[in-house]
Design an enzyme around this catalytic site. Structure first.
Site, short mmCIF file in Angstrom:
data_model
loop_
_atom_site.label_atom_id
_atom_site.label_comp_id
_atom_site.label_asym_id
_atom_site.label_seq_id
_atom_site.Cartn_x
_atom_site.Cartn_y
_atom_site.Cartn_z
CG ASP A 88 -1.96 1.07 1.23
OD1 ASP A 88 -1.78 2.06 0.50
OD2 ASP A 88 -2.95 0.93 1.96
CG HIS A 89 3.06 4.01 -3.19
ND1 HIS A 89 3.98 4.75 -2.49
CD2 HIS A 89 3.65 3.69 -4.37
CE1 HIS A 89 5.07 4.89 -3.21
NE2 HIS A 89 4.90 4.24 -4.36
#
Length: 480
Positions: free
Chosen positions: A450-451
């Site tokens: 998850d950026h």
């Protein structure tokens, strides 16, 4: 005098609101004991058996196998006091309800009492086949049912008649076989089972499907013969190709566990801005270390340490260094929540679809302990006995798709987690080792993250540390 009580589908917990009936474990006319499992249902989390809190004679069932029922819908009715099996129950003067009922209707929990053998109240031998196998109580309860709703589904009729040369219900255990027969309109009562005691297997249904298709094609060719005889281009007559042209697409409902997986993957893709990085690693030393561990344990020194267990232990060490990946995002509060412990999920493929059992407190376990827990949960997954609690609460997932013979993949994050590590197959490849070309055991590792919780530098550092531990297992000694 018998009292007819209604048992409804109980609250299954974990926010579940409905369940699919997979297999009835009792029939109308059966004598059931308190807390005896009466039906096997599949929820969005797992497949479980539901125990009945009453003891007595089953007078009606509601819902067919393969149908979905909401929580609170009637499952069956039981005539309490109709047989000697209800002698353990008594009526409480305070509330008028049988005190023998356990009140235990939560899935996955039981009193631990030994299950009584089921008995069926059958008609006399000279009774006509059309006679019902139910007791004297009416098929639909005439007495007011406890908590009964104004409307309810119709009871399931118990099929009687001659099956495979004998009286009784259709001998089919697998719900998948029943579903396959329904989809192709195959009458199970016309089949002769090749399994033990006439059990109908999937091979029997597949054979009937092929035979039905052959008959349909033969009938279509017979109907087309006059046209072919009159046409000058009989070989290319469109009438011969009509069976293929009339084929219809198969529709499979997305519900139960498969539907839950679909919803979760769609939510992950729509809510999580994910990115993937990958690296090839030389796993030769890891495989050698595993072989040494298992050789040191001796022939009777306990279970062998699996490659998946070693990779799981490497993941817990990497998450201790990069805790950003052991977190979740609270979108309402716009906060990143870093979780204190590692509950490691691992993807497992079963006949009912993909499930992700969770190894609790994996950060406190060694490779041997993690391996034993993975083996235990895998066996429960294969038999469909995982509880909802064993499938929820994960903080990081390990996906070993190499068992399918795949080199690489881009995993979809298991919402609401922040990352997933994918592992491809380990296979010999040419590799530069100590400046020389050699054949080494190489594996591809891919990390989807998850950026929002971290940038590429953190994700790359995590993946590089995992690869270093795979190439040089001695690196793990610092964290042991």
């Amino acid at each position: 005098m018998a009292q007819v009580l209604e048992f409804k589908l109980p609250d299954l917990g974990e926010g579940l609101t409905e369940a699919e009936i997979v297999r009835w474990l009792v029939e109308v006319g059966d004598v059931v004991a308190i807390d005896q499992p009466v039906v096997e249902v599949e929820t969005a989390k797992a497949m479980v058996e539901v125990p009945c809190p009453y003891g007595g004679v089953v007078t009606a069932r509601f819902g067919e196998e393969g149908s979905e029922l909401p929580v609170g819908a009637p499952l069956l009715t039981v005539a309490v006091g109709a047989t000697d099996a209800s002698s353990t129950s008594s009526t409480s003067p305070a509330d008028g309800e049988p005190s023998g009922g356990s009140g235990n209707v939560l899935v996955g929990y039981g009193t631990g009492a030994p299950a009584a053998r089921r008995r069926r109240i059958r008609p006399e031998r000279n009774t006509a086949p059309a006679a019902s196998a139910a007791p004297a109580a009416p098929a639909a309860p005439a007495a007011p049912a406890v908590g009964s709703a104004p409307s309810r589904p119709a009871p399931v009729a118990v099929a009687v008649g001659e099956v495979n040369g004998r009286q009784g219900p259709v001998a089919v255990v697998s719900p998948l076989v029943r579903r396959l027969a329904r989809q192709h309109e195959i009458d199970l009562r016309g089949l002769t089972g090749s399994g033990p005691d006439g059990l109908i297997l999937r091979a029997d249904v597949d054979s009937a499907i092929r035979e039905a298709g052959h008959v349909a094609a033969t009938e279509a060719r017979t109907a087309a013969e006059p046209v072919v005889a009159e046409a000058s281009t009989a070989i290319t007559s469109p009438a011969i190709a009509s069976p293929a042209a009339s084929a219809t697409a198969e529709r499979i409902p997305l519900r139960g566990m498969r539907g839950a997986v679909a919803d979760k993957l769609s939510r992950s893709r729509s809510e999580i801005p994910d990115a993937t990085c990958w690296v090839d690693a030389d796993a030769t030393e890891l495989m050698a270390a595993r072989a040494a561990m298992n050789a040191a344990s001796g022939p009777s020194g306990g279970p062998k340490v699996s490659v998946l267990a070693l990779l799981a232990r490497i993941c817990t060490a990497a998450l201790a260094r990069y805790p950003e990946l052991n977190s979740t995002v609270d979108t309402a509060a716009r906060e990143i929540v870093r979780l204190p412990g590692v509950h490691l999920g691992f993807a497992a493929q079963t006949e009912r679809g993909l499930v992700v059992p969770v190894v609790r407190d994996a950060h406190t376990r060694n490779a041997e302990s993690i391996g034993a827990e993975i083996a235990r949960l895998t066996e429960l997954a294969r038999t469909g006995k995982l509880s909802p609690a064993q499938l929820t609460g994960g903080t990081f997932t390990l996906n070993n798709y190499g068992v399918f013979g795949v080199d690489g993949s881009t995993p979809i994050i298991n919402h609401p987690e922040a990352a997933m590590l994918g592992v491809g197959r380990i296979m010999p490849k040419p590799w530069v080792h100590h400046g020389e070309l050699a054949v080494r055991q190489v594996v591809q590792l891919s990390l989807t993250f998850d950026h929002r919780v971290c940038d590429g530098g953190t994700a790359g550092g995590f993946l590089r540390y995992v690869a270093d531990c795979v190439e040089q297992p001695a690196v793990l000694l610092r964290t042991l």
